[in-house]
Design an enzyme around this catalytic site. Structure first.
Site, PDB file in Angstrom:
ATOM      1  N   LYS A  94       0.888  -1.248   0.122  1.00 45.03           N
ATOM      2  CA  LYS A  94      -0.127   0.002   0.051  1.00 45.03           C
ATOM      3  C   LYS A  94       0.890   1.309  -0.007  1.00 45.03           C
ATOM      4  O   LYS A  94       2.065   1.276   0.208  1.00 45.03           O
ATOM      5  CB  LYS A  94      -1.005   0.023   1.172  1.00 45.03           C
ATOM      6  CG  LYS A  94      -0.268  -0.074   2.627  1.00 45.03           C
ATOM      7  CD  LYS A  94       0.215   1.247   3.121  1.00 45.03           C
ATOM      8  CE  LYS A  94       0.912   0.922   4.560  1.00 45.03           C
ATOM      9  NZ  LYS A  94       1.737   2.251   5.083  1.00 45.03           N
ATOM     10  N   ASP A 153      -2.229  -2.359   9.780  1.00 46.26           N
ATOM     11  CA  ASP A 153      -2.380  -2.287   8.316  1.00 46.26           C
ATOM     12  C   ASP A 153      -2.935  -3.578   7.799  1.00 46.26           C
ATOM     13  O   ASP A 153      -3.211  -3.754   6.579  1.00 46.26           O
ATOM     14  CB  ASP A 153      -0.891  -1.965   7.833  1.00 46.26           C
ATOM     15  CG  ASP A 153      -0.455  -0.528   7.905  1.00 46.26           C
ATOM     16  OD1 ASP A 153      -1.432   0.309   8.111  1.00 46.26           O
ATOM     17  OD2 ASP A 153       0.776  -0.265   7.697  1.00 46.26           O
TER      18      ASP A 153
END
Length: 319
Positions: free
Chosen positions: A13, A147
């Site tokens: 990401k 995350d």
């Protein structure tokens, strides 16, 4: 029916917006983040064991693992922790051989370890037929790291709290990026600690929302507008720990990138470009004039998913 072999992937990401509040009493920080999953995928191949062992291995030749001999392949690895957590939660007593293919830079600010954990949860859930849905896997993932739920979700999402309170953005509009991985990593806790030192004595507010202009530019795939509103509060701390990042960032913008930013806690740099053709131009100039390694990626990318599932009788299902 149990599976014999399962392959799952999960994306790295980029935080296109990342505001960080003051440290809480527990040491964590409240954030307001806009995540986008990119087309750089970690892969876990899980093979069934009928004993209770979890054995990890690493795909040889990975360019992002600088020291394979010291890469942790035991209980400290998030892949192991994810598989073990799934077993504890479901009561499963089976084991697995878990083969890791790493593509996301290690300790690079792109959530590679979290993507490993997400892929392991999805792979083992399919392998052992433990039957958890996405929501349940997300709750487990949050126990492994802030995350991990986003690596399970993929796409684009606003993250609040410590980054684990996710609100998906339903967009298919593409953005294009060039990544410059570093030859070293930066520890996320070390970067946050540096940020706290740099901001000591300042009056800081807890971030409550993502700038609507960032959301609008991303949803409209307006690279020019997005380049004007990218922000990452961890940049100053990353540059304090690795000053050379500032030099490479300036070189990248000189090579034509619309904007070069530190990805997450760094040290990977994410360069926003107009499109795939522009990415190739920037990569060529950086390679010719600076000699840095680069990767082209696009966003958004899907979250963790099974891409191959093989039954015990050898029948394969590709997805």
């Amino acid at each position: 029916m149990l599976k014999q072999r399962v392959i799952a992937t999960a994306p790295g990401k980029i935080n296109v917006y990342f505001r960080v509040g003051p440290p809480r009493e527990d040491g964590y920080h409240e954030v307001a983040s806009l995540y986008v999953a990119v087309s750089l995928l970690e892969q876990i191949e899980a093979t069934l064991r009928h004993d209770s062992e979890l054995q990890l291995s690493l795909e040889p030749g990975s360019t992002v693992v600088s020291d394979p001999e010291n890469f942790p392949l035991g209980e400290a690895n998030l892949v192991y922790k994810a598989a073990q957590l799934l077993r504890e939660h479901t009561g499963c007593t089976l084991g697995a051989n878990l083969h890791i293919t790493k593509r996301v830079p290690i300790a690079g600010g792109m959530g590679g370890g979290s993507a490993d954990a997400a892929a392991a949860l999805v792979a083992c859930n399919e392998l052992w037929q433990t039957g958890l849905d996405r929501e349940e896997l997300g709750r487990l993932g949050a126990r492994l790291g802030a995350d991990v739920p986003f690596a399970l979700m993929g796409g684009a999402a606003i993250g609040l709290g410590v980054g684990d309170q996710l609100a998906p953005l339903l967009t298919r509009a593409k953005t294009h990026w060039v990544l410059i991985p570093a030859s070293y990593g930066l520890s996320t806790p070390r970067v946050y600690a540096m940020l706290d030192r740099l901001r000591a004595g300042q009056e800081l507010e807890v971030p409550q929302e993502v700038d609507p202009e960032v959301i609008k530019a991303l949803m409209e795939s307006d690279a020019q507008a997005l380049s004007q509103v990218l922000i990452n509060d961890l940049t100053q701390a990353s540059l304090a720990l690795a000053p050379e990042l500032g030099t490479v960032r300036d070189l990248a913008e000189g090579a034509g990138a619309l904007r070069a930013m530190v990805s997450g806690s760094g040290p990977t740099l994410a360069l926003l470009v107009e499109d795939a053709e522009h990415a190739e131009q920037v990569m060529a100039q950086l390679g010719d004039e600076v000699g840095v390694a680069t990767l082209a990626v696009s966003a958004p990318a899907p979250g963790a998913r099974v891409v191959l599932s093989e039954d015990l009788d050898g029948a394969e299902e590709s997805r």
